[in-house]
Design a protein around this motif. Structure first.
Motif, PDB file in Angstrom:
ATOM      1  N   ALA A  84      95.352  34.500  29.761  1.00 19.69           N
ATOM      2  CA  ALA A  84      96.442  33.671  30.300  1.00 19.69           C
ATOM      3  C   ALA A  84      97.024  34.312  31.556  1.00 19.69           C
ATOM      4  N   PHE A  96      94.282  33.176  38.386  1.00 23.50           N
ATOM      5  CA  PHE A  96      92.951  33.448  38.905  1.00 23.50           C
ATOM      6  C   PHE A  96      92.993  33.315  40.421  1.00 23.50           C
ATOM      7  N   ARG A 135      94.172  26.426  33.267  1.00 19.19           N
ATOM      8  CA  ARG A 135      93.882  27.632  34.028  1.00 19.19           C
ATOM      9  C   ARG A 135      94.543  27.430  35.377  1.00 19.19           C
ATOM     10  N   ALA A 146      89.718  36.715  37.684  1.00 20.81           N
ATOM     11  CA  ALA A 146      91.020  36.837  37.031  1.00 20.81           C
ATOM     12  C   ALA A 146      91.840  37.931  37.702  1.00 20.81           C
ATOM     13  N   PRO A 148      85.816  35.641  31.761  1.00 18.77           N
ATOM     14  CA  PRO A 148      85.385  35.092  33.052  1.00 18.77           C
ATOM     15  C   PRO A 148      84.448  36.011  33.834  1.00 18.77           C
ATOM     16  N   ALA A 204      98.225  27.886  28.719  1.00 18.14           N
ATOM     17  CA  ALA A 204      97.181  28.663  29.384  1.00 18.14           C
ATOM     18  C   ALA A 204      96.201  29.241  28.374  1.00 18.14           C
ATOM     19  N   ARG A 205      94.924  29.151  28.701  1.00 15.72           N
ATOM     20  CA  ARG A 205      93.865  29.698  27.858  1.00 15.72           C
ATOM     21  C   ARG A 205      93.724  31.181  28.119  1.00 15.72           C
ATOM     22  N   PHE A 210      87.116  27.561  31.417  1.00 17.38           N
ATOM     23  CA  PHE A 210      88.066  28.097  30.438  1.00 17.38           C
ATOM     24  C   PHE A 210      87.469  29.192  29.556  1.00 17.38           C
ATOM     25  N   CYS A 222      96.017  23.838  39.395  1.00 16.15           N
ATOM     26  CA  CYS A 222      95.920  23.977  37.945  1.00 16.15           C
ATOM     27  C   CYS A 222      94.811  23.068  37.422  1.00 16.15           C
TER      28      CYS A 222
END
Length: 196
Positions: free
Chosen positions: A75, A78, A131, A55, A168, A71-72, A164, A90
């Motif tokens: 947000a 990445f 994402r 990220a 991360p 966006a999860r 997601f 995406c």
């Protein structure tokens, strides 16, 4: 996508599209140290994937304002990989994976890539989250297969939520732990120990 890839080491390698490449502790390329890569394409001519656990601090709203509502968390953009960092890929998780959606290309199950030129408002009902990745990871013909045989990558099945996750940074050890046995022990391998 074809179901079989090139013959490597005397055997045909099946397509790994939709699977995870998890960096082994021996892989010391700083672009891929402790990364988890989702392969979005794997064909005889090469492979393409995105790093799921790098990220940035740049919010999706700052770059793609219209898409930020989908966006999860987190947000943010990445780092998808070292290739073409000015481009964007995406990933989307669809609510109803069997329904065709304009601009969506299925990778595995409900997860696939989505065309960012499509109006996000038209996707709101169909998309469960996105994402966005700056750049991607790419391999030429036979390259990823050689790297796997050399011990640089573990190959595992992906779960629908892997791309997601809310945290991360925890994805690398999480994927290894869920494999059980010796793989679970690798999740605790110290990051600063050199392998000979």
């Amino acid at each position: 996508m074809q179901s079989e890839g090139q013959a490597i080491g005397g055997r045909a390698m099946e397509s790994m599209t939709g699977r995870l490449l998890v960096a082994t502790p021996g892989l010391k390329d700083p672009n891929f140290d402790r990364t988890v890569v989702l392969l979005v394409a794997h064909e005889p001519g090469g492979a393409l994937g995105v790093v799921l656990n790098r990220a940035t601090e740049v919010s999706v709203a700052d770059v793609l304002g219209d898409w930020s509502d989908l966006a999860r968390d987190p947000a943010v953009l990445f780092e998808g990989g070292p290739v073409q960092p000015d481009s964007a890929i995406c990933l989307a998780r669809m609510r109803h994976p069997v329904r065709p959606v304009k601009g969506f290309h299925r990778v595995a199950g409900a997860v696939g890539t989505i065309d960012l030129s499509v109006d996000p408002e038209k996707l709101r009902e169909a998309v469960g989250g996105i994402r966005v990745f700056a750049g991607y990871s790419g391999w030429g013909a036979g390259q990823v297969e050689r790297e796997i045989e050399e011990g640089s990558w573990f190959v595992f099945d992906a779960l629908p939520g892997d791309a997601f996750v809310d945290r991360p940074d925890d994805l690398w050890p999480m994927v290894l732990r869920r494999q059980g046995g010796m793989m679970a022990a690798v999740a605790h391998f110290p990051p600063d120990v050199a392998l000979n």
